[in-house]
Motif scaffolding. Structure first.
Motif, PDB file in Angstrom:
ATOM      1  N   THR A 235      41.637  -5.732  -6.144  1.00 37.46           N
ATOM      2  CA  THR A 235      42.675  -6.537  -5.505  1.00 37.46           C
ATOM      3  C   THR A 235      43.907  -6.630  -6.387  1.00 37.46           C
ATOM      4  OG1 THR A 235      40.885  -7.829  -4.493  1.00 37.46           O
ATOM      5  CG2 THR A 235      43.102  -8.708  -4.304  1.00 37.46           C
TER       6      THR A 235
ATOM      7  N   CYS B 180      43.922  -5.490   9.878  1.00 35.72           N
ATOM      8  CA  CYS B 180      43.112  -6.406   9.070  1.00 35.72           C
ATOM      9  C   CYS B 180      42.291  -5.621   8.047  1.00 35.72           C
ATOM     10  CB  CYS B 180      42.182  -7.224   9.966  1.00 35.72           C
ATOM     11  SG  CYS B 180      41.201  -8.442   9.054  1.00 35.72           S
TER      12      CYS B 180
ATOM     13  N   HIS C 234      40.360  -7.169   5.713  1.00 34.73           N
ATOM     14  CA  HIS C 234      39.274  -8.007   5.201  1.00 34.73           C
ATOM     15  C   HIS C 234      37.989  -7.687   5.958  1.00 34.73           C
ATOM     16  CE1 HIS C 234      37.789 -11.290   2.785  1.00 34.73           C
ATOM     17  NE2 HIS C 234      37.272 -11.875   3.852  1.00 34.73           N
TER      18      HIS C 234
ATOM     19  N   GLN D  36      35.137  -2.544   1.210  1.00 39.24           N
ATOM     20  CA  GLN D  36      35.903  -3.639   0.618  1.00 39.24           C
ATOM     21  C   GLN D  36      36.580  -3.196  -0.674  1.00 39.24           C
ATOM     22  OE1 GLN D  36      33.674  -7.258   0.063  1.00 39.24           O
ATOM     23  NE2 GLN D  36      35.477  -8.456  -0.480  1.00 39.24           N
TER      24      GLN D  36
ATOM     25  N   GLU E  94      40.374  -4.164   0.161  1.00 42.91           N
ATOM     26  CA  GLU E  94      40.802  -5.506  -0.267  1.00 42.91           C
ATOM     27  C   GLU E  94      42.154  -5.421  -0.961  1.00 42.91           C
ATOM     28  OE1 GLU E  94      39.822  -8.306   0.917  1.00 42.91           O
ATOM     29  OE2 GLU E  94      38.237  -9.024  -0.407  1.00 42.91           O
TER      30      GLU E  94
ATOM     31  N   CYS F 212      46.264 -10.469   1.328  1.00 45.10           N
ATOM     32  CA  CYS F 212      45.338 -11.021   2.320  1.00 45.10           C
ATOM     33  C   CYS F 212      45.023 -12.486   2.042  1.00 45.10           C
ATOM     34  CB  CYS F 212      44.059 -10.195   2.315  1.00 45.10           C
ATOM     35  SG  CYS F 212      42.771 -10.818   3.416  1.00 45.10           S
TER      36      CYS F 212
ATOM     37  N   HIS G  51      42.650 -14.249   3.319  1.00 42.04           N
ATOM     38  CA  HIS G  51      41.201 -14.449   3.167  1.00 42.04           C
ATOM     39  C   HIS G  51      40.715 -13.977   1.793  1.00 42.04           C
ATOM     40  CE1 HIS G  51      39.240 -16.077   6.792  1.00 42.04           C
ATOM     41  NE2 HIS G  51      40.384 -15.732   7.368  1.00 42.04           N
ATOM     42  N   ALA G  52      41.393 -13.009   1.211  1.00 38.75           N
ATOM     43  CA  ALA G  52      41.047 -12.617  -0.163  1.00 38.75           C
ATOM     44  C   ALA G  52      41.353 -13.761  -1.121  1.00 38.75           C
ATOM     45  CB  ALA G  52      41.826 -11.368  -0.561  1.00 38.75           C
TER      46      ALA G  52
ATOM     47  N   ASP H  76      38.587 -16.316  -0.667  1.00 32.71           N
ATOM     48  CA  ASP H  76      37.337 -15.854  -1.272  1.00 32.71           C
ATOM     49  C   ASP H  76      37.324 -15.965  -2.792  1.00 32.71           C
ATOM     50  OD1 ASP H  76      35.944 -15.391   1.011  1.00 32.71           O
ATOM     51  OD2 ASP H  76      36.038 -13.207   0.932  1.00 32.71           O
TER      52      ASP H  76
END
Length: 482
Positions: free
Chosen positions: A238, A294, A296, A322, A326, A330, A332-333, A336
């Motif tokens: 990431t 998307c 994710h 991922q 990733e 994002c 959602h990253a 998480d």
């Protein structure tokens, strides 16, 4: 007294003591910061009934149950129908009062064991290294099998599970030869060291040349290490990624996508206590406008099946994707990061955990504001991504959030790498790091289901070889067949 044991070429066993005044103040400050962040989403103590007509019976039952689960320190559960906070329950299992209380517990930063070796204990200004002839040093070295650790002066058994994290906390008795009643007053304090928790003092090779035993123990350790290395790889990927700034949070819209003739989306009941702020036609048009981008992989399973083919990254993704998809834009990253931080508790800087929670909540708020739901009664605004103006608003906020999350993600990666160097034998790390940045640098493309149990290959957890599809099964129930 147990003689000091060599940890690695970089770490010498030692006892670092934090005075009671200092650690109790740090623990209190941490708890207050967590409460401040969670307060808007906590259920009130005095509320015993639910009268919200907008929630269904199961949600009301869940809410009543969580209202009843609180401790004498006034921690309550999170509200399961609050859309900004309920992801902490649904995604990360922070249920009942135990969930917030887990976040509020404190433990010392294991990085002290690493920094002190380099003559830098600046992460805690009032630490002291015990002398070898000191009784406290002898007692602490004895319970730690010669590995040492960070000792919290005068911490007692009542602190464990309340003020302090129970996981990894080791009582250091004043008199080993005394009675075994384990009363709090008989302790020098509580000691933390991930190397002790993961039994690093035990030899990898058995003196009796029991090769089968050695093999089984080594495999078990590789299984233990695997999730830590997986998250390390995700964090590295990431950080090194190029952000995608034109997804506009459409995963929430893909969950509600319902074109004419299609079956109702399974996730239509998601956030069922909230009204949609736009019509079904607007949802469909917004999803169909340019499709969904998307990245994710965890989101795809919740898409409406009809939305799957509209995802530019595929209607079927594998968990290993991922590592390829990733990316740092994002939301959602960012959320998480909390899941990844929770995996490391209680061997992570508590200040970092607060910063992670703050980022996760900010990401969730943007996630909800850009959704097709109306969450204004919970303090959320509206980012109307169905319009050009709204998409610009989303992108601007996405960039700000990404910039805030970047240093936090880097600190979390540093914490993982320091933790693994302290907790596990270096040879295990070299043998088992099969993903990004590891010793073997195994190509993702070469990881196949057949290698999961291979004796001569790196250990790969079975759930890494799973598939996600819209409306499909959870990862562990949708493994790729060998």
């Amino acid at each position: 007294m147990m003689a000091p044991t060599t940890l690695s070429s970089s770490i010498t066993p030692k006892i670092i003591t934090i005075s009671e005044k200092v650690w109790r103040k740090a623990a209190s400050t941490h708890s207050k910061r967590i409460r401040h962040l969670l307060q808007p989403g906590l259920l009130p103590l005095e509320e015993n009934t639910v009268t919200n007509s907008g929630s269904n019976k199961s949600q009301q039952k869940s809410r009543r149950r969580q209202q009843q689960q609180h401790y004498v320190d006034d921690w309550t559960g999170l509200d399961p129908i609050n859309p900004i906070y309920n992801f902490l329950i649904e995604y990360y299992g922070l249920k009942g009062a135990k969930g917030p209380r887990r976040l509020a517990r404190w433990a010392p930063n294991p990085k002290l064991l690493w920094d002190d070796q380099k003559g830098d204990a600046s992460t805690c200004s009032s630490t002291s290294t015990a002398a070898e002839n000191d009784q406290v040093y002898k007692a602490a070295m004895n319970v730690s099998h010669g590995l040492g650790g960070i000792l919290l002066e005068n911490a007692n058994l009542d602190d464990l599970g309340g003020t302090l994290h129970m996981r990894g906390g080791i009582a250091v008795p004043i008199d080993d030869e005394g009675d075994d009643d384990n009363e709090s007053s008989s302790l020098h304090g509580i000691l933390y060291n991930p190397a002790v928790f993961y039994n690093r003092h035990l030899p990898l090779n058995n003196n009796n040349n029991d090769q089968q035993h050695d093999k089984e123990r080594r495999l078990q350790l590789l299984k233990t290490i695997a999730p830590f290395q997986w998250y390390t790889s995700i964090l590295k990927q990431t950080l090194n990624s190029e952000p995608i700034l034109h997804c506009y949070g459409l995963h929430e819209w893909a969950m509600q996508y319902h074109p004419e003739g299609a079956d109702p989306p399974p996730s239509a009941k998601y956030q069922s206590n909230l009204n949609l702020r736009v019509s079904r036609e607007v949802i469909n048009e917004t999803v169909e406008r340019k499709g969904v981008r998307c990245t994710h992989v965890d989101a795809l399973r919740f898409f409406a099946p009809a939305a799957g083919p509209l995802n530019h990254h595929g209607a079927s993704l594998e968990r290993m994707d991922q590592l390829r998809l990733e990316q740092k834009g994002c939301v959602h990253a960012h959320m998480d990061l909390l899941k990844i931080g929770l995996k490391l508790q209680s061997f992570i800087d508590s200040d970092l955990m607060v910063d992670i929670l703050e980022i996760a909540l900010a990401a969730r708020k943007l996630d909800v504001e850009a959704s097709p739901y109306d969450a204004t009664k919970y303090g959320a605004g509206i980012v109307p991504i169905e319009t050009n103006e709204g998409r610009k608003m989303y992108r601007d906020q996405q960039i700000v959030l990404m910039q805030r999350a970047e240093p936090v993600r880097q600190r979390l990666l540093d914490s993982y790498e320091t933790f693994m160097m302290i907790a596990f034998d270096e040879s295990l790390l070299l043998d088992s790091d099969e993903f990004v940045g590891g010793g073997k640098r195994t190509s993702i493309d070469n990881i196949t289901a057949e290698k999961v149990d291979a004796e001569d290959g790196p250990y790969v957890a079975p759930e890494r070889l799973a598939r996600a599809e819209p409306g499909g099964l959870p990862w562990r129930k949708n493994l790729i067949e060998k």
